[in-house]
Design a protein around this motif. Structure first.
Motif, short mmCIF file in Angstrom:
data_model
loop_
_atom_site.label_atom_id
_atom_site.label_comp_id
_atom_site.label_asym_id
_atom_site.label_seq_id
_atom_site.Cartn_x
_atom_site.Cartn_y
_atom_site.Cartn_z
N ASP A 123 0.85 -1.19 0.00
CA ASP A 123 0.00 0.00 0.00
C ASP A 123 0.89 1.24 0.00
N GLU A 147 -0.85 -6.08 8.02
CA GLU A 147 -1.32 -5.63 9.34
C GLU A 147 -0.79 -4.23 9.66
N SER A 173 -2.75 -1.62 7.68
CA SER A 173 -4.11 -1.29 8.18
C SER A 173 -4.05 -0.60 9.54
N THR A 176 -3.51 3.14 8.94
CA THR A 176 -4.74 3.81 8.52
C THR A 176 -5.73 3.92 9.68
N GLN A 177 -5.94 2.79 10.37
CA GLN A 177 -6.94 2.78 11.48
C GLN A 177 -6.60 3.81 12.55
#
Ligand SMILES: Cc1cc2nc3c(=O)[nH]c(=O)nc-3n(C[C@H](O)[C@H](O)[C@H](O)COP(=O)(O)O)c2cc1C
Length: 406
Positions: free
Chosen positions: A83, A378, A381, A384-385
């Motif tokens: 990403d 992991e 994400s 981002t989270q």
């Protein structure tokens, strides 16, 4: 039947036999290639079948097999697309992701392309010593399976500068290779002049490496860790810097210093004093090497083996030390965080403690090649989270939390 007829019949049988062999060999080879191709895609197979079988073999044998698998590109090619939030600048380059393979896996630069296939964002080879040496007697690597840890006392087994240099030159000459490769430098066991060994390393690998590592923190070479002491370190780094200035290259190869997790706070302060001097700076730190402590593995029957401990028992200490070095340097010197990383969450912790990049080794031995993609997914994400847009955004955001509690 006359003689000619017999000869013709024999020729026909011979031809048919050859055709049949050819067919069998071709079919066999096609089946193997097709099997391998399908197999490469079956990443789950590694976790459920290959890794448990590999772990039945002695640790050093498995290590050799893993290096060979990477060398001959027989490991799965990662399908994971990094990403954009994993893209990370590295001294004028852009890493596709900040997860690297730590030193000690590919000691002789044989497996670089295969390691790239696994999805690592950068690769560190070595430790390399000037002259080839065997290292310590075997057995010298031990799996502490219950703790998912390893104790090793390889003692810098190395094919030496020239063998590794040839491989790296070949790699650089390939048009399809543009990966970031660091070279971890060591000294020979019976050298008369340890500093000269590092200086030679800088001269030999400066022109071909994307970064160099001064490794004065392995516990398996007598006297090596003493080079972390203030005066010795100042002299070593001064000479290393002079050697780099003398290189006939346009780029200034970044120099990292790899540290032991067994240093006290006072030792760390001394090191920061040294690397802040303008005569002996470094461009980055690697925190940390393996530990001689047996904290967290006291009850393991292999705990009494001599050597450096790695994996989860080292994790908290290495993260704590990253935070300490981040604070002591005011966050001004990039840190590669390494020690016990086995998930994206672990990598995130290292980054929020102060690491700009993360390396992995021991967990790969237990989890197999899919681990690299799992960590990246992991980590991406989590970034981002938790409301961030890049790895850089996270660096050092929670360093105080990981400092030793008073
Ligand atoms: C078998 C083995 C060999 C290693 N060899 C080296 C080495 O040659 N040079 C070095 O700087 N670190 C070496 N290390 C240390 C790793 O690079 C890393 O700093 C340490 O293992 C902590 O990371 P981990 O818990 O992810 O394994 C070695 C580690 C292991 C397990």
């Amino acid at each position: 039947m006359d003689q000619d007829h017999l000869n013709n019949a024999a020729r026909k049988t011979w031809k048919f036999g050859r055709l049949r062999s050819l067919f069998i060999v071709t079919a066999g080879a096609t089946a193997v290639v097709a099997g391998l191709t399908a197999y490469k895609k079956q990443e789950q197979m590694f976790r459920t079948f290959v890794m448990p079988v590999v772990r039945l073999l002695p640790a050093e044998t498995s290590h050799h097999l893993a290096v060979l698998a990477c060398k001959y590109r027989m490991c799965p090619v990662s399908q994971y697309q990094d990403d954009i939030n994993l893209h990370t600048p590295f001294f004028g380059r852009l890493l596709s992701n900040p997860i690297g393979i730590a030193a000690g896996f590919d000691k002789n630069a044989e497996a670089v392309s295969g390691l790239r296939d696994l999805g690592f964002g950068f690769i560190e080879v070595g430790t390399v010593t000037p002259v080839a040496q065997e290292g310590n007697p075997k057995p010298r690597v031990f799996r502490l399976s219950n703790d998912r840890a390893i104790i090793n006392r390889y003692g810098f087994n190395s094919e030496g500068h020239q063998a590794v240099l040839q491989r790296l030159r070949l790699l650089r000459s390939r048009e399809d290779f543009n990966g970031v490769v660091g070279v971890n430098l060591g000294r020979n066991k019976s050298t008369m002049s340890p500093i000269a060994d590092y200086v030679q390393g800088v001269r030999v690998f400066g022109p071909v490496a994307d970064y160099l590592v001064i490794n004065v923190s392995s516990p398996n070479t007598k006297g090596l860790r003493d080079m972390q002491n203030k005066d010795k370190l100042a002299e070593l780094l001064e000479q290393v810097n002079n050697a780099r200035s003398g290189l006939d290259t346009n780029k200034k190869v970044p120099i990292f210093l790899k540290l032991s997790p067994d240093l006290s706070l006072d030792d760390m302060k001394d090191i920061v004093w040294v690397i802040k001097r303008k005569q002996s700076p470094v461009d980055g730190l690697i925190v940390s090497n393996t530990t001689v402590s047996r904290k967290n593995v006291e009850s393991n029957e292999l705990a009494s083996q001599e050597g450096g401990l790695s994996g989860p028992p080292l994790k908290a200490r290495s993260t704590e030390m990253i935070a300490q070095m981040y604070e002591l340097t005011g966050g001004k010197i990039p840190i590669i965080g390494v020690g016990g990383v086995a998930s994206g969450y672990d990598a995130y912790e290292k980054i929020e403690a102060g690491a700009s990049y993360v390396q992995v080794y021991t967990a790969l031995v237990y989890e197999g090649p899919n681990l690299v993609a799992d960590i990246k997914a992991e980590l991406s994400s989590l970034i981002t989270q938790l409301g961030h847009t890049s790895v850089q955004d996270v660096v050092g955001t929670n360093s105080k939390f990981y400092l030793p509690k008073k």
